[in-house]
Design a protein around this motif. Structure first.
Motif, PDB file in Angstrom:
ATOM      1  N   ILE A 148       9.188  -4.041   2.530  1.00 17.30           N
ATOM      2  CA  ILE A 148       9.901  -3.889   3.634  1.00 17.30           C
ATOM      3  C   ILE A 148       9.565  -1.995   4.348  1.00 17.30           C
ATOM      4  O   ILE A 148       8.739  -1.691   3.260  1.00 17.30           O
ATOM      5  CB  ILE A 148      11.239  -2.794   2.628  1.00 17.30           C
ATOM      6  N   VAL A 149       9.405  -2.866   5.251  1.00 17.63           N
ATOM      7  CA  VAL A 149       8.211  -1.294   6.798  1.00 17.63           C
ATOM      8  C   VAL A 149       9.078   0.031   6.897  1.00 17.63           C
ATOM      9  O   VAL A 149       9.976  -0.994   8.404  1.00 17.63           O
ATOM     10  CB  VAL A 149       7.591  -2.537   7.355  1.00 17.63           C
ATOM     11  N   CYS A 150       8.531   0.126   6.871  1.00 19.45           N
ATOM     12  CA  CYS A 150       9.349   1.925   7.985  1.00 19.45           C
ATOM     13  C   CYS A 150       8.929   2.450   8.972  1.00 19.45           C
ATOM     14  O   CYS A 150       7.334   2.731   7.844  1.00 19.45           O
ATOM     15  CB  CYS A 150      10.618   2.164   6.645  1.00 19.45           C
ATOM     16  N   GLN A 151       9.123   3.258   9.640  1.00 21.05           N
ATOM     17  CA  GLN A 151       8.352   3.695  10.364  1.00 21.05           C
ATOM     18  C   GLN A 151       9.117   4.987  10.505  1.00 21.05           C
ATOM     19  O   GLN A 151      10.441   5.210  10.150  1.00 21.05           O
ATOM     20  CB  GLN A 151       7.867   3.492  12.038  1.00 21.05           C
ATOM     21  N   LEU A 152       8.826   5.814  11.600  1.00 19.56           N
ATOM     22  CA  LEU A 152      10.148   7.267  11.668  1.00 19.56           C
ATOM     23  C   LEU A 152       9.937   7.641  13.019  1.00 19.56           C
ATOM     24  O   LEU A 152      10.011   8.983  13.922  1.00 19.56           O
ATOM     25  CB  LEU A 152       9.005   8.393  11.282  1.00 19.56           C
ATOM     26  N   GLU A 153      10.769   6.105  14.236  1.00 19.29           N
ATOM     27  CA  GLU A 153      10.646   6.210  15.632  1.00 19.29           C
ATOM     28  C   GLU A 153      12.652   6.070  15.332  1.00 19.29           C
ATOM     29  O   GLU A 153      12.884   5.853  16.570  1.00 19.29           O
ATOM     30  CB  GLU A 153      10.352   5.379  16.013  1.00 19.29           C
ATOM     31  N   THR A 154      12.888   5.795  14.039  1.00 20.56           N
ATOM     32  CA  THR A 154      14.534   6.014  13.819  1.00 20.56           C
ATOM     33  C   THR A 154      15.533   6.722  13.362  1.00 20.56           C
ATOM     34  O   THR A 154      14.410   7.984  12.836  1.00 20.56           O
ATOM     35  CB  THR A 154      15.255   4.433  13.570  1.00 20.56           C
ATOM     36  N   PRO A 155      16.841   6.569  12.751  1.00 17.13           N
ATOM     37  CA  PRO A 155      16.833   8.517  12.627  1.00 17.13           C
ATOM     38  C   PRO A 155      16.616   8.498  10.983  1.00 17.13           C
ATOM     39  O   PRO A 155      16.208   8.176   9.976  1.00 17.13           O
ATOM     40  CB  PRO A 155      18.359   8.271  12.759  1.00 17.13           C
ATOM     41  N   PRO A 156      16.170   9.919  10.775  1.00 20.13           N
ATOM     42  CA  PRO A 156      14.734   9.573   9.273  1.00 20.13           C
ATOM     43  C   PRO A 156      16.378   9.798   8.198  1.00 20.13           C
ATOM     44  O   PRO A 156      15.753   8.880   6.832  1.00 20.13           O
ATOM     45  CB  PRO A 156      15.000  11.272   9.110  1.00 20.13           C
ATOM     46  N   GLU A 157      17.599   9.877   8.442  1.00 19.45           N
ATOM     47  CA  GLU A 157      19.043   9.134   7.489  1.00 19.45           C
ATOM     48  C   GLU A 157      18.664   8.054   7.074  1.00 19.45           C
ATOM     49  O   GLU A 157      18.818   7.587   5.800  1.00 19.45           O
ATOM     50  CB  GLU A 157      19.945   9.757   7.699  1.00 19.45           C
ATOM     51  N   SER A 158      17.644   7.205   8.147  1.00 20.25           N
ATOM     52  CA  SER A 158      18.556   5.537   8.296  1.00 20.25           C
ATOM     53  C   SER A 158      16.922   5.603   7.426  1.00 20.25           C
ATOM     54  O   SER A 158      17.144   4.181   6.922  1.00 20.25           O
ATOM     55  CB  SER A 158      18.507   5.184   9.339  1.00 20.25           C
ATOM     56  N   VAL A 159      15.774   6.214   7.596  1.00 19.50           N
ATOM     57  CA  VAL A 159      14.735   5.466   7.014  1.00 19.50           C
ATOM     58  C   VAL A 159      14.696   5.916   5.599  1.00 19.50           C
ATOM     59  O   VAL A 159      14.641   4.529   4.728  1.00 19.50           O
ATOM     60  CB  VAL A 159      13.391   6.850   8.176  1.00 19.50           C
ATOM     61  N   ARG A 160      15.883   6.699   5.132  1.00 20.05           N
ATOM     62  CA  ARG A 160      14.829   6.933   3.886  1.00 20.05           C
ATOM     63  C   ARG A 160      17.206   6.177   3.280  1.00 20.05           C
ATOM     64  O   ARG A 160      16.586   5.894   1.813  1.00 20.05           O
ATOM     65  CB  ARG A 160      15.826   8.618   3.515  1.00 20.05           C
ATOM     66  N   ALA A 161      17.387   5.572   3.796  1.00 17.32           N
ATOM     67  CA  ALA A 161      18.502   4.882   2.992  1.00 17.32           C
ATOM     68  C   ALA A 161      17.939   3.443   2.892  1.00 17.32           C
ATOM     69  O   ALA A 161      17.989   2.794   1.942  1.00 17.32           O
ATOM     70  CB  ALA A 161      19.521   4.959   3.899  1.00 17.32           C
ATOM     71  N   ALA A 162      17.557   2.943   4.146  1.00 14.12           N
ATOM     72  CA  ALA A 162      16.491   1.956   3.483  1.00 14.12           C
ATOM     73  C   ALA A 162      15.464   1.969   2.843  1.00 14.12           C
ATOM     74  O   ALA A 162      15.126   1.087   1.803  1.00 14.12           O
ATOM     75  CB  ALA A 162      15.643   1.350   5.061  1.00 14.12           C
ATOM     76  N   LEU A 163      13.759   2.998   2.657  1.00 18.66           N
ATOM     77  CA  LEU A 163      12.968   3.039   1.299  1.00 18.66           C
ATOM     78  C   LEU A 163      14.284   3.311  -0.447  1.00 18.66           C
ATOM     79  O   LEU A 163      13.338   2.792  -0.427  1.00 18.66           O
ATOM     80  CB  LEU A 163      12.560   4.600   2.025  1.00 18.66           C
ATOM     81  N   ALA A 164      15.299   3.762   0.134  1.00 20.75           N
ATOM     82  CA  ALA A 164      16.509   3.866  -1.331  1.00 20.75           C
ATOM     83  C   ALA A 164      16.797   2.715  -1.503  1.00 20.75           C
ATOM     84  O   ALA A 164      16.942   2.472  -2.523  1.00 20.75           O
ATOM     85  CB  ALA A 164      17.207   5.411  -0.464  1.00 20.75           C
ATOM     86  N   ALA A 165      17.058   1.963  -0.907  1.00 17.88           N
ATOM     87  CA  ALA A 165      17.558   0.395  -0.987  1.00 17.88           C
ATOM     88  C   ALA A 165      16.124  -0.593  -1.084  1.00 17.88           C
ATOM     89  O   ALA A 165      17.012  -1.167  -2.137  1.00 17.88           O
ATOM     90  CB  ALA A 165      18.403  -0.255   0.672  1.00 17.88           C
ATOM     91  N   GLY A 166      15.231  -0.361  -0.522  1.00 17.47           N
ATOM     92  CA  GLY A 166      14.188  -0.758  -1.389  1.00 17.47           C
ATOM     93  C   GLY A 166      13.567  -0.701  -2.879  1.00 17.47           C
ATOM     94  O   GLY A 166      14.079  -1.500  -2.984  1.00 17.47           O
TER      95      GLY A 166
END
Length: 315
Positions: A148-166
């Motif tokens: 799972i790959v994320c960056q910081l051009e979407t809302p931070p709470e959503s990035v954290r949610a994706a990382l936490a799900a991963g």
């Protein structure tokens, strides 16, 4: 550039990468110099190019050997339709690419002068529609991923949610902390398997100015101490500094090429690195592959048009 047909003998070894992130239409104007406040300046070229770090990294991972899915939002407008068609042409799964009912597709307004200096304004638009609820709604997609790959051009709470799900699902997580305006919240680092900043982002996150590979070593060590399992600092033409959890760190020189345009070089590296990890390659091999892919990209103009296919990478 359309997707290259897969080699049938290679398909079985493909892994699956899910990119959670941004999609923008880049509006690029070229002028002799950057305008002063209040000045109207005559330019000499204009291009409209698919972009956004999420979109670039998804295209890179797809061209470089992975099965890829994109999780994000575009607007209900011509730009959104163009971005969606571009991803689909690369055989990227767009089932989790939503269409905003309230915001236009994100755009980046870019002015580039004859010395290759630029000024950029990004308008998030539909990228802001990626919410923690979006992540939860597509958990089955994340569960099917290898990386799972994320960056910081979407809302931070959503990035954290994706990382936490991963992390909860036992997936390999990659965070490209761009753009990095401030440090990351402390609880993010433990959610990240591979933190991949460039030298400016690493300096912002660590508080250590980076001018040499040794500076990158110290910055990587500081970020590792914050909880990131592995830290890979990209240094442009100077290569990368990789501090892995099972080693003391190593500076890896970049392949020697004549660079024309460095746009999307970092995104190409991350896409290639993610694709190789998803295929089951060793980390060192994935880093080397990402570097070789980025070295090809900088010899070409543009962002997504510069990203190579797997068959173009020297082995």
């Amino acid at each position: 550039m359309s997707a290259e047909p897969a080699n049938p003998a290679d398909v079985e070894r493909r892994g699956r990468v899910v990119v959670v992130g941004s999609l923008n239409m880049d509006l690029v104007a070229r002028a002799p110099r950057l305008p002063k406040p209040g000045e109207t300046l005559a330019g000499h070229a204009f291009a409209q190019v698919p972009g956004g770090k999420g979109g670039n990294q998804a295209v890179a991972a797809a061209r470089l050997g992975a099965n890829v899915a994109m999780l994000g939002f575009v607007g209900d407008d011509p730009n959104g339709a163009t971005l969606r068609r571009g991803l689909e042409a690369e055989s990227i799964d767009c089932a989790a690419l939503g269409t905003s009912t309230s915001a236009p597709t994100g755009v980046a307004l870019i002015i580039v002068d004859d010395a290759s200096q630029n000024a950029i304004v990004i308008i998030a638009g539909s990228n802001a529609d990626v919410t923690p609820a979006t992540i939860e709604r597509h958990e089955a997609l994340l569960a099917a991923a290898d990386v799972i790959v994320c960056q910081l051009e979407t809302p931070p709470e959503s990035v954290r949610a994706a990382l936490a799900a991963g992390r909860r699902l036992g997936k390999t997580t990659i965070l490209n902390p761009a753009p990095a305006a401030t440090t990351l919240p402390g609880d993010w680092f433990a959610l990240v398997d591979y933190l991949i900043p460039n030298e400016l982002e690493a300096a912002t996150l660590s508080g250590i100015d980076i001018a040499t590979p040794d500076d990158a070593r110290r910055a990587a060590a500081a970020l590792h101490q914050k909880g990131a399992r592995n830290v890979i600092v990209t240094l442009g033409s100077k290569g990368v500094f990789a501090l892995l959890e099972d080693g003391e760190g190593e500076h890896l020189s970049a392949p020697s090429v004549r660079a024309i345009d460095t746009t999307a070089a970092g995104d190409t590296f991350i896409g290639g690195f993610a694709a190789e990890l998803a295929r089951g390659s060793a980390v060192a091999a994935a880093i080397t592959f990402g570097q070789r892919a980025a070295a090809v990209a900088v010899t070409r103009e543009g962002a997504q048009p510069s990203i190579p296919h797997r068959s173009e990478i020297a082995t």
